[in-house]
Scaffold this active site. Structure first.
Site, PDB file in Angstrom:
ATOM      1  N   VAL A 243       5.222   4.112 -10.472  1.00 26.62           N
ATOM      2  CA  VAL A 243       6.624   3.888 -11.529  1.00 26.62           C
ATOM      3  C   VAL A 243       7.248   3.205 -10.485  1.00 26.62           C
ATOM      4  O   VAL A 243       8.163   2.972  -9.827  1.00 26.62           O
ATOM      5  CB  VAL A 243       7.681   5.419 -11.085  1.00 26.62           C
ATOM      6  CG1 VAL A 243       8.737   4.654 -11.748  1.00 26.62           C
ATOM      7  CG2 VAL A 243       6.561   6.750 -12.257  1.00 26.62           C
TER       8      VAL A 243
ATOM      9  N   ALA B  20       9.922   0.669  -6.047  1.00 28.00           N
ATOM     10  CA  ALA B  20       8.615   1.519  -6.964  1.00 28.00           C
ATOM     11  C   ALA B  20       8.394   2.802  -6.235  1.00 28.00           C
ATOM     12  O   ALA B  20       8.990   2.930  -4.764  1.00 28.00           O
ATOM     13  CB  ALA B  20       8.188   0.384  -7.158  1.00 28.00           C
ATOM     14  N   LYS B  21       7.815   3.425  -6.943  1.00 29.75           N
ATOM     15  CA  LYS B  21       6.891   4.568  -5.881  1.00 29.75           C
ATOM     16  C   LYS B  21       5.372   4.970  -6.797  1.00 29.75           C
ATOM     17  O   LYS B  21       5.105   4.477  -7.399  1.00 29.75           O
ATOM     18  CB  LYS B  21       7.634   5.556  -5.780  1.00 29.75           C
ATOM     19  CG  LYS B  21       7.201   6.531  -4.451  1.00 29.75           C
ATOM     20  CD  LYS B  21       7.654   5.291  -2.776  1.00 29.75           C
ATOM     21  CE  LYS B  21       8.005   6.597  -1.846  1.00 29.75           C
ATOM     22  NZ  LYS B  21       8.358   6.174  -0.874  1.00 29.75           N
ATOM     23  N   GLY B  22       4.616   5.227  -5.644  1.00 31.80           N
ATOM     24  CA  GLY B  22       3.094   5.347  -6.715  1.00 31.80           C
ATOM     25  C   GLY B  22       2.474   6.757  -5.706  1.00 31.80           C
ATOM     26  O   GLY B  22       2.923   7.203  -4.396  1.00 31.80           O
TER      27      GLY B  22
END
Length: 436
Positions: A76, A121-123
């Site tokens: 994201v 962001a992150k994932g």
């Protein structure tokens, strides 16, 4: 007989248990509170309350046994107004889009407070690493990286380690990504991930950076309160990379560690626990359970530890309406992301327990990731002393910005931290304008 209507079931059909707010609900609640307090421009508010991009990939991987397993991965990208998207990748069974969306938003605020040129962001991948061999984890990581494709890049979106990921996993991502590039471009792309092994372009001090940043925040708070670290007592939930380093730095400064909890259990010693020795024990035994120089305690007794500072360094939503009343500390220092939910926040406030928020306290990791990124771009290698000096200055300046905002807006530290981030982004958007 079986066809008769169940009247009781119909009468109770509307009585459903109240659903707990998601992590995304929590971050939006915090965002809206701060946006109201600082009277954020309504247009900017609409932009920042939504994510830019959300990627979900499902990819097959062949296991050691030969069978195929399909995994779900997420990335994201919340906002890149300040710079490339930046954020960790976590491997955990709880990983899903709502959680990743919230974590991506927190990364945006974190970078804005620290004034580093990154967005958020992150994932991650929905899996428990303990269920897979090292070879399988390598194959999963490489296949996930390939599936992400050009959705990551050294000047676009830069992953890093997070829960259950480490320097080795970053090295696999780096190697896989580089194989997708022409040979003459590969050396210009090694900053596609940070948190790499030092030999693969990583930075000295990256492994300890988040925990060290927590220490610098506690140090600044103590100075502001006129307290000495030598007189402080603390306890830590989560004794992985972040919790153990925070404990070690605080103990080296003279503070006393009284209790620790991790996934294997909780231990306590009113006379103090040596975090260096406990770390060695944890590495050798897979957790803190069985450490002979402290007594085992249950979860409730651990939370009730009498100390000055509580450092939650595990997963989110640990301090709730049920657990907050158990705490016997005067300060909560959020080393984890989102350890306090909305009900827990209210309970802490009602008891006068101060909270230093995650988006301030645990920014050390992304700050040193930025230093690593700069070193890679410039083909430089910085000594540990230089990294630590820059980290201390950046964390101290971040704390001071938040403290000023708390005084200016007469608000709590978390709301003040959000205000610092939101006002910076508001100024940027107003200066640049909105396309078209």
């Amino acid at each position: 007989m079986h066809d008769e209507p169940n009247t009781k079931s119909k009468e109770n059909s509307g009585a459903r248990p109240k659903q707990k707010p998601s992590l995304h609900d929590t971050v939006l609640g915090q965002f809206n509170l701060a946006a109201d307090r600082c009277e954020l421009d309504p247009d900017i508010r609409r932009i920042l309350s939504a994510t830019n991009n959300e990627l979900v990939v499902h990819f097959p991987v062949r296991m050691d046994s030969g069978r195929i397993e399909v995994f779900s991965g997420y990335r994201v990208q919340h906002n890149n107004a300040l710079g490339p998207y930046k954020g960790g990748l976590r491997y955990h069974p709880s990983v899903q889009i709502e959680e990743v969306r919230a974590l991506a938003m927190w990364m945006t605020w974190k970078a804005a407070i620290a004034r580093i040129p990154y967005g958020g962001a992150k994932g991650g991948i929905t899996l428990d690493p303990a269920d897979y061999s090292e070879t399988e984890l390598e194959h999963i990581t490489r296949r996930f990286t390939y599936s992400l494709g050009n959705n990551i890049g050294p000047d676009y979106d830069i992953p890093a380690p997070d829960v259950n990921t480490n320097a080795q996993i970053m090295a696999w991502i780096l190697d896989t990504y580089l194989t997708t590039k022409p040979p003459d471009e590969r050396q210009r792309c090694i900053h596609v991930v940070t948190g790499k092994p030092v030999e693969a372009g990583g930075s000295e001090g990256r492994d300890r950076a988040t925990g060290e940043g927590v220490y610098y925040v506690v140090q600044k708070w103590a100075e502001e309160q006129g307290k000495r670290l030598e007189d402080l007592t603390f306890f830590v939930q989560g004794f992985g990379n972040v919790g153990s380093w925070a404990a070690r730095f605080l103990a080296r400064a003279g503070a006393t560690l009284k209790a620790v909890e991790d996934v294997t259990g909780a231990i306590s010693n009113r006379n103090g626990i040596d975090p260096e020795e406990l770390h060695k024990h944890g590495v050798q035994n897979g957790g803190i359970a069985g450490y002979e120089s402290a007594d085992p305690v249950d979860h409730r007794e651990f939370l009730g530890t009498e100390a000055d500072v509580f450092i939650p360094a595990a997963l989110e939503n640990q301090i709730t309406g049920e657990t907050a009343p158990l705490l016997n500390a005067s300060l909560v220092v959020e080393a984890a992301n989102g350890p306090t939910d909305a009900e827990g926040e209210k309970a802490l406030a009602s008891r006068g327990i101060e909270v230093l928020p995650d988006i301030l306290c645990n920014a050390g990791g992304v700050i040193v990731s930025y230093f690593e990124w700069l070193q890679n771009k410039r083909a430089e290698v910085w000594r540990l002393e230089e990294v630590e000096s820059k980290l201390e200055r950046t964390m101290s300046e971040s704390y001071e910005r938040v403290a000023r905002a708390a005084r200016e807006y007469d608000t709590d530290c978390r709301t003040a931290a959000y205000i610092v981030a939101l006002k910076r982004l508001e100024v940027l958007y107003k200066e640049r304008g909105i396309f078209p």
